[in-house]
Design an enzyme around this catalytic site. Sequence first.
Site, mmCIF file in Angstrom:
data_model
loop_
_atom_site.group_PDB
_atom_site.id
_atom_site.type_symbol
_atom_site.label_atom_id
_atom_site.label_comp_id
_atom_site.label_asym_id
_atom_site.label_seq_id
_atom_site.Cartn_x
_atom_site.Cartn_y
_atom_site.Cartn_z
ATOM 1 N N GLU A 273 0.829 -0.957 -0.011
ATOM 2 C CA GLU A 273 0.084 -0.079 -0.014
ATOM 3 C C GLU A 273 0.863 1.412 -0.095
ATOM 4 O O GLU A 273 1.860 1.279 0.618
ATOM 5 C CB GLU A 273 -0.863 -0.001 1.264
ATOM 6 C CG GLU A 273 -1.822 -1.110 1.111
ATOM 7 C CD GLU A 273 -2.907 -1.145 2.300
ATOM 8 O OE1 GLU A 273 -2.857 -0.378 3.180
ATOM 9 O OE2 GLU A 273 -3.384 -2.200 2.434
ATOM 10 N N HIS A 296 -7.801 1.431 1.698
ATOM 11 C CA HIS A 296 -7.731 1.101 3.273
ATOM 12 C C HIS A 296 -8.588 2.117 4.003
ATOM 13 O O HIS A 296 -7.953 2.592 5.069
ATOM 14 C CB HIS A 296 -6.368 1.080 3.661
ATOM 15 C CG HIS A 296 -6.191 0.118 4.834
ATOM 16 N ND1 HIS A 296 -4.912 -0.650 4.851
ATOM 17 C CD2 HIS A 296 -6.793 -0.196 5.934
ATOM 18 C CE1 HIS A 296 -5.095 -1.418 5.961
ATOM 19 N NE2 HIS A 296 -6.244 -1.033 6.750
#
Length: 413
Positions: A273, A296
Amino acid sequence: MTKSTPPTSFPKSEIKVLLLENVHESAHEIFRGQGFHIEALPRALKEDELCAKLEEGVHILGIRSKTHVTRRALESGKRLLSVGAFCIGTNQIDLVAANAAGVPVFNAPFSNTRSVAELVICEVVMLARQLGDRSREVHEGKWRKVATNSFEVRGKTLGIIGYGHIGSQVGVLAEAMGMRVLSHDIRTTLPMGNNKAVESLDALLEASDFVTLHVPETAQTKGMIGEAEIAKMKQGAYLINLSRGTVVDLDALAAALEAKKLGGAALDVYPQEPESNSDDFTNVMRGLANVVLTPHIGGSTAEAQESIGREVANSLTRFTNTGATVGAVNFPQLELAPLEGTHRVLNVHKNVPGVLRDINKLVSDRNANVLGQILATDPQIGYLVMDLDKDVANDVRKAIAELSSSIKTRILY
Ligand code: NAI
């Protein structure tokens, strides 16, 4: 016995709380209500700045994800009693060093449970109606009014893998929309409502129209959904992952979507990420049809932030006032209800033989009696909470502090 806490011997207004990174106002309210002295800074502190601040005599440190609480910082905080991570993760804190320094660390692992569960339900409907694609098309000026491959979710089967805090909430909400719910967990769980636990992962994959993942990242869950597992899923089924990025093999998932084996997917977490909002996101899933991708944000809501503030501030306050460590991530866990008319001593010591014997001797040498005592240990340290019948606690505290095994000793009232 009473549950109310007797007045502390240390004036509450002298308890110094340092809150960094815009900790939510809900936490300020709780500390203010206690009469603690609060200093709040909107940003994270670098190690040198943090060390300097802690040297000034901070008792309670509250951070979010960006301040690194290193061994050196912990050593600078001679007065530091506890650290609150006003977030879920605690990787930014040297938990081993904090344990050795007798400093419990508290976080708020379940404050955003409901937020994640609601997003899952939203995505079940989004996938069934191809909502992401339809919305994008209309934004682009395309009018594609179609009913093909659009379904109601009523009567469909949702399979939940990992039936913990989030998974079980998802199951309750899904039933409210008329879905059938199956769950699979490595623990024996109590199914909520009409949810039904199934014995094997395969049984769940074969029977579900939607599969949603709510497991932690462990050696066992890494890559738990790959080519073989996807092959067992129903033709046209949907996969949802808001747990951890490593749980799903994304190459296998992308291949299954391109081959139309699966009808769509929703992902909130990824094996890699971006570090910050200004970094680019590269991923094999980008651009695929009926794939909902979010950055997220499963647990990112105003309610979750507020709840994190309350949960962590309450844990820190309870520890300051009574010594309770229940919920600490790096510390032996115990809680002893306050006893009226007693004097409480807390001690953290190295876990070596004979400490309790030495401490009890110091108490009996002063003709005091132990009215309540709990010791909890981990391999490195022991944590003792002790209620005495006589006001010799300060004398006992000094004597215990001189023992070579002692790390931290505090008298509460
Ligand atoms: P939890 O600990 O309450 O539940 C996890 C469940 O998974 C437990 O019941 C456990 O027994 C089960 N489990 C573990 N290994 C398993 C396996 N191999 N097969 C089947 N079941 C297994 O955790 P919670 O709070 O429900 O969180 C679940 C996941 O959601 C975690 O990975 C967490 O990191 C993630 N999460 C994601 C957020 C987001 O923003 N997307 C926010 C909050 C949590």
